[in-house]
Write an enzyme that holds these catalytic residues in place. Structure first.
Site, short mmCIF file in Angstrom:
data_model
loop_
_atom_site.label_atom_id
_atom_site.label_comp_id
_atom_site.label_asym_id
_atom_site.label_seq_id
_atom_site.Cartn_x
_atom_site.Cartn_y
_atom_site.Cartn_z
N LEU A 194 0.29 -1.01 0.30
CA LEU A 194 0.18 0.16 0.01
C LEU A 194 0.57 1.30 0.00
CD1 LEU A 194 -2.52 -1.33 2.81
CD2 LEU A 194 -2.85 -1.19 -0.04
N SER A 195 0.51 2.68 -0.43
CA SER A 195 1.08 3.93 -0.29
C SER A 195 1.03 3.87 1.56
CB SER A 195 0.18 4.55 -0.84
OG SER A 195 0.39 6.24 -0.94
N GLY A 196 2.73 3.98 1.59
CA GLY A 196 2.64 4.38 3.05
C GLY A 196 3.14 3.07 3.29
N SER A 197 3.54 2.59 3.25
CA SER A 197 3.66 1.24 3.92
C SER A 197 5.31 1.41 3.90
CB SER A 197 3.82 -0.67 3.08
OG SER A 197 3.97 -0.50 1.34
N GLY A 198 5.90 1.77 2.98
CA GLY A 198 7.53 1.98 3.38
C GLY A 198 7.87 1.15 2.07
N LYS A 199 7.89 1.06 1.09
CA LYS A 199 8.38 0.36 -0.51
C LYS A 199 9.59 1.52 -0.54
CE LYS A 199 4.74 0.37 -2.76
NZ LYS A 199 4.01 1.39 -2.34
N SER A 200 9.59 2.49 -1.28
CA SER A 200 10.79 2.74 -1.61
C SER A 200 11.45 3.04 -0.56
CB SER A 200 10.11 4.54 -2.17
OG SER A 200 9.46 4.42 -3.05
N SER A 207 1.65 -1.64 -7.30
CA SER A 207 1.19 -2.41 -7.84
C SER A 207 0.44 -3.58 -7.55
CB SER A 207 2.94 -3.48 -8.53
OG SER A 207 3.75 -3.41 -7.18
#
Length: 202
Positions: free
Chosen positions: A37-43, A110
């Site tokens: 999700l957005s904000g989950s920490g992927k980047s 994604s």
């Protein structure tokens, strides 16, 4: 080898093979596909892993969802069709990086399982490392680093993943990182250890 629906377009083999390039690196090239999700920490995780690899002398690169939409995918929106095309293009770009011998981290929501599986399908076995960056929606919404959830809740952003558009969780990801429980450093070490274990065949 790539394919084209144009019969007059042929694939040109490179004079330097992927295997030769990989031997010059200290780690087999692959795609570390961060999804969540957005904000989950992927980047955050993708860039922290990239820093770790760089400091270890390993050729690596990050393909970030926001950055890609500033250039290659600037003309795409957020409809289901455009999201699918976004991921298709990134998969092809990531494959080129793998062919160049680079450990490639991708940070994209994604949301659709089929799209992620399609990217896996164009890579060789073991070259697609799906990392599910798992975090409760409530926590992601509290973080909301870009203010996107607030806009989505107010209706300013239609088809926002987790609010008005679904996120399909990975079924059998190579790794699951719970970012509401693990510190960034711990998560990176877990991913790094996995990559080296794959390299040694353990």
């Amino acid at each position: 080898m790539g394919t084209s629906n144009q019969p007059h377009i042929v694939w040109h083999e490179a004079s330097v093979s992927k295997e030769e390039r990989q031997k010059r690196n200290r780690l087999k090239s692959c795609v570390v596909w961060f999804t969540g999700l957005s904000g989950s920490g992927k980047s955050t995780l993708a860039n922290a892993l990239d820093r770790k690899l760089f400091e270890e002398g390993i050729h690596s690169y990050v393909l970030d969802g926001d950055n890609i939409r500033h250039g290659l995918n600037a003309g795409l929106g957020f409809s289901e069709e455009d999201r699918k095309e976004n991921i298709r293009r990134i998969g092809e770009v990531a494959k080129l990086f793998v062919d160049a011998g680079v450990v490639t981290s991708t940070a994209f929501i994604s949301p659709f399982r089929e799209d992620r599986d399609n990217v896996r399908g164009i890579l060789d076995d073991g070259e697609f490392i799906e990392v599910y960056v798992r975090c409760p929606l409530e926590t992601c919404e509290k973080r909301d680093p870009k203010g996107l959830y607030k806009k989505a809740r107010s209706g300013d952003i239609p088809e926002f993943t987790g609010i008005s558009s679904p996120y399909e969780e990975p079924v059998n990801p190579e790794l699951i990182i719970d970012t509401d429980q693990l510190a960034v450093e711990e998560a990176v070490e877990k991913i790094y250890a996995y990559l080296h274990a794959q390299e040694s065949g353990k």
